[in-house]
Motif scaffolding. Structure first.
Motif, PDB file in Angstrom:
ATOM      1  N   SER A  10       0.756  -1.328  -0.013  1.00  0.00           N
ATOM      2  CA  SER A  10       0.119   0.105   0.124  1.00  0.00           C
ATOM      3  C   SER A  10       0.880   1.219   0.125  1.00  0.00           C
ATOM      4  N   ILE A  11       0.426   2.224  -0.643  1.00  0.00           N
ATOM      5  CA  ILE A  11       1.252   3.594  -0.908  1.00  0.00           C
ATOM      6  C   ILE A  11       0.678   4.321   0.476  1.00  0.00           C
ATOM      7  N   GLY A  12       1.983   4.826   1.184  1.00  0.00           N
ATOM      8  CA  GLY A  12       1.644   5.615   2.407  1.00  0.00           C
ATOM      9  C   GLY A  12       2.935   6.584   2.417  1.00  0.00           C
ATOM     10  N   ILE A  13       3.205   6.812   3.962  1.00  0.00           N
ATOM     11  CA  ILE A  13       4.323   7.672   4.391  1.00  0.00           C
ATOM     12  C   ILE A  13       5.048   7.073   5.107  1.00  0.00           C
ATOM     13  N   GLY A  14       6.387   7.696   5.398  1.00  0.00           N
ATOM     14  CA  GLY A  14       7.284   7.213   6.306  1.00  0.00           C
ATOM     15  C   GLY A  14       7.151   7.879   7.412  1.00  0.00           C
ATOM     16  N   PRO A  15       7.786   7.524   8.778  1.00  0.00           N
ATOM     17  CA  PRO A  15       8.808   6.503   8.687  1.00  0.00           C
ATOM     18  C   PRO A  15       8.475   5.103   9.110  1.00  0.00           C
ATOM     19  N   SER A  16       7.027   4.749   9.357  1.00  0.00           N
ATOM     20  CA  SER A  16       6.804   3.611   9.885  1.00  0.00           C
ATOM     21  C   SER A  16       5.207   3.139   9.626  1.00  0.00           C
ATOM     22  N   SER A  17       4.958   2.095   9.093  1.00  0.00           N
ATOM     23  CA  SER A  17       3.700   1.376   8.667  1.00  0.00           C
ATOM     24  C   SER A  17       2.911   1.178  10.043  1.00  0.00           C
ATOM     25  N   SER A  18       3.462   0.681  10.988  1.00  0.00           N
ATOM     26  CA  SER A  18       2.744   0.666  12.090  1.00  0.00           C
ATOM     27  C   SER A  18       2.617   1.677  13.306  1.00  0.00           C
ATOM     28  N   HIS A  19       3.663   2.631  13.158  1.00  0.00           N
ATOM     29  CA  HIS A  19       3.441   3.587  14.030  1.00  0.00           C
ATOM     30  C   HIS A  19       3.206   5.062  13.391  1.00  0.00           C
ATOM     31  N   THR A  20       3.315   5.035  12.041  1.00  0.00           N
ATOM     32  CA  THR A  20       2.849   6.321  11.332  1.00  0.00           C
ATOM     33  C   THR A  20       1.653   5.985  10.657  1.00  0.00           C
ATOM     34  N   VAL A  21       1.549   5.160   9.718  1.00  0.00           N
ATOM     35  CA  VAL A  21       0.370   4.853   8.868  1.00  0.00           C
ATOM     36  C   VAL A  21      -0.931   4.336   9.657  1.00  0.00           C
ATOM     37  N   GLY A  22      -0.386   3.202  10.602  1.00  0.00           N
ATOM     38  CA  GLY A  22      -1.649   2.666  11.220  1.00  0.00           C
ATOM     39  C   GLY A  22      -2.185   3.771  12.471  1.00  0.00           C
ATOM     40  N   PRO A  23      -1.504   4.416  13.078  1.00  0.00           N
ATOM     41  CA  PRO A  23      -2.197   5.520  13.819  1.00  0.00           C
ATOM     42  C   PRO A  23      -2.924   6.278  13.135  1.00  0.00           C
ATOM     43  N   MET A  24      -2.361   6.828  11.844  1.00  0.00           N
ATOM     44  CA  MET A  24      -3.237   7.700  11.177  1.00  0.00           C
ATOM     45  C   MET A  24      -4.672   7.296  10.646  1.00  0.00           C
ATOM     46  N   ARG A  25      -4.315   5.872  10.155  1.00  0.00           N
ATOM     47  CA  ARG A  25      -5.638   5.185   9.606  1.00  0.00           C
ATOM     48  C   ARG A  25      -6.688   4.970  10.557  1.00  0.00           C
ATOM     49  N   ALA A  26      -6.126   4.698  11.970  1.00  0.00           N
ATOM     50  CA  ALA A  26      -7.025   4.467  13.026  1.00  0.00           C
ATOM     51  C   ALA A  26      -7.783   5.692  13.320  1.00  0.00           C
TER      52      ALA A  26
END
Length: 468
Positions: A10-26
């Motif tokens: 999935s296209i997203g942003i850094g630096p972390s999928s679990s700590h940046t992308v995940g919380p943003m989606r949540a």
């Protein structure tokens, strides 16, 4: 099969999928539900609490800004990170937040966005609770878990929330590697062929191929951007970006071959110079990720450089790797990633870096083996080798930043993936330890690993770097 290749890439942003992308989606999911239940206009306050690894390393991983962006309705795939940083600074300065971009409320970052460094929720280390209030009355409260790769689970009260299976029936369902091989044998299809058939149950084949080529374009664009950027990475460690310098030095040795959007070297004079290019491609991606740039989770941001680097290697050094080969590579990698996602973990906070870089290496090794003509047994063997030699790898980011040792670890993991593929191709597919067994071992190793070695920055290099 509940996991699509487009979930893993999935296209997203850094630096972390679990700590940046995940919380943003949540956060985005929470405010969307607030609107769906007609509670948005009543809300006078919204808060978010981050627990476990999210709280311990959230500042270094960009979780703080990501939550603000999610609450304001931004999406990881499209958010303008430069404008976003200015906006989050404005929220801190003014104490005002625009929920979903339209409902303005008071917001005090010191009390409404709390990162708990020593408190954890029971189900998963990456826990997050969002609450909306009308005065002192709770309007809505939800708890989410960012389980790696940008995947987010909502706490359903069962104590064991799971990924919701895609209800679309697929012709070749599989959960384990053994089941994947069974589907290949029964259908006569390759690993990528099984994955393609399942993807086509969801969307037309032309859309699948176009979507995967778009993912490749973003990966290649990330390599280009990282190979041109000089300077120091953000975060306080003053880590110097090396990809651009390495690229310039490699060009001194030989002029590059222009092939589409990919930075490609000519035929190597030094028989090992190909590995220098592989390292360059991995470093470029992970330096972009560390700077908060646009990346593709593959399957996580912390391990985002391995699959692009190995795919660049295939495009340059494996004859016949055209668009069809690129599609097959990503499909085969996605099939192996789906096994990990359904039977194990790709979260560094849960199992250490063996679940991130180890999984990415396993996926890349399998994919390279397939497009180099390997049998399904050799593909499975390559995936097993890729993980077996990452067992026990800790996640100990210095300063809570996805920089040391993460960036170099992707370069080394890329080379190991190529080695794993070549070892598998020189064999006949028979081996003692199956992929399913090594995945089980990885999970057991992660369970035994002390918490301080699992993305908390409380052990390993994260505490010893000051002594160097």
């Amino acid at each position: 099969m509940s996991v699509s290749v487009f979930d893993l890439f999935s296209i997203g942003i850094g630096p972390s999928s679990s700590h940046t992308v995940g919380p943003m989606r949540a956060a985005g999911r929470f405010v969307a539900q607030l609107a769906e239940e007609a509670l948005l206009d009543q809300a006078t306050r919204v808060s978010a609490q981050l627990f476990g690894s999210l709280g311990a390393t959230g500042h270094g991983h960009g979780s703080y800004d990501a939550v603000i962006w999610g609450l304001e309705g931004e999406d990881p795939e499209t958010v303008d990170t430069a404008a976003g940083r200015l906006r989050s600074a404005e929220v801190r300065r003014t104490g005002r937040l625009r929920v979903l971009g339209r409902h303005e409320i008071d917001f005090d970052p010191d009390t409404d966005l709390v990162l708990h460094r020593r408190r954890a929720l029971p189900f998963h280390p990456n826990g997050m609770t969002c609450t909306a209030y009308l005065g002192d009355r709770v309007l809505l409260e939800r708890t989410y878990y960012s389980i790696g790769g940008g995947f987010v689970l909502e706490d359903d009260g069962s104590g064991q929330p799971t990924l919701r299976p895609d209800p679309t029936p697929v012709p070749h369902p599989f959960r384990t590697a053994a089941q994947l091989l069974e589907q290949c044998r029964a259908s006569g299809l390759s690993v990528s062929g099984v994955m393609l058939a399942n993807e086509c149950a969801r969307r037309p084949e032309a859309d699948v191929r176009a979507g995967l080529l778009e993912i490749w374009a973003v990966m290649a664009g990330c390599v280009r951007a990282g190979s041109a950027a000089h300077g120091v990475l953000p975060g306080g460690l003053k880590v110097r970006r090396r990809a651009a310098e390495l690229y310039d030095r490699l060009l001194v040795e030989a002029e590059p071959v222009a092939t589409g959007d990919v930075l490609l070297p000519p035929g190597p004079v030094d028989p090992l110079s190909a590995l220098d290019w592989v390292s360059l491609w991995a470093l470029a991606v992970n330096e972009e990720n560390a700077s908060g740039g646009r990346v593709v989770t593959a399957p996580t941001n912390g391990a985002a450089g391995i699959i692009p680097a190995v795919l660049h290697y295939a495009v340059r050094f494996v004859p016949g790797t055209d668009d069809d080969g690129i599609v097959r590579f990503l499909l085969a990698a996605g099939a192996i990633g789906a096994v990990y996602q359904q039977t194990a973990s790709i979260s560094g906070a849960e199992v250490g870096c063996q679940g991130e870089v180890g999984t990415a290496c396993s996926m890349a090794a399998a994919a390279l083996t397939e497009i180099m003509g390997g049998t399904i047994e050799q593909v499975e063997n390559a995936a097993e080798i890729g993980m077996e030699h990452h067992l026990g790898l800790t996640c100990d980011p210095v300063g809570g930043l996805v920089q040391i040792p993460c960036i170099e670890r992707n370069a080394v993991g890329s080379v190991k993936a190529i080695t794993a593929a070549r070892l598998a191709l020189r064999g006949d597919g028979r081996h003692t330890v199956s992929l399913d067994k090594v995945i089980k071992t990885m999970m057991e190793t992660g369970a035994d690993m002390k918490v301080k070695y699992k993305e908390t920055s409380r052990g390993g290099l994260a505490v010893n770097i000051v002594e160097c």
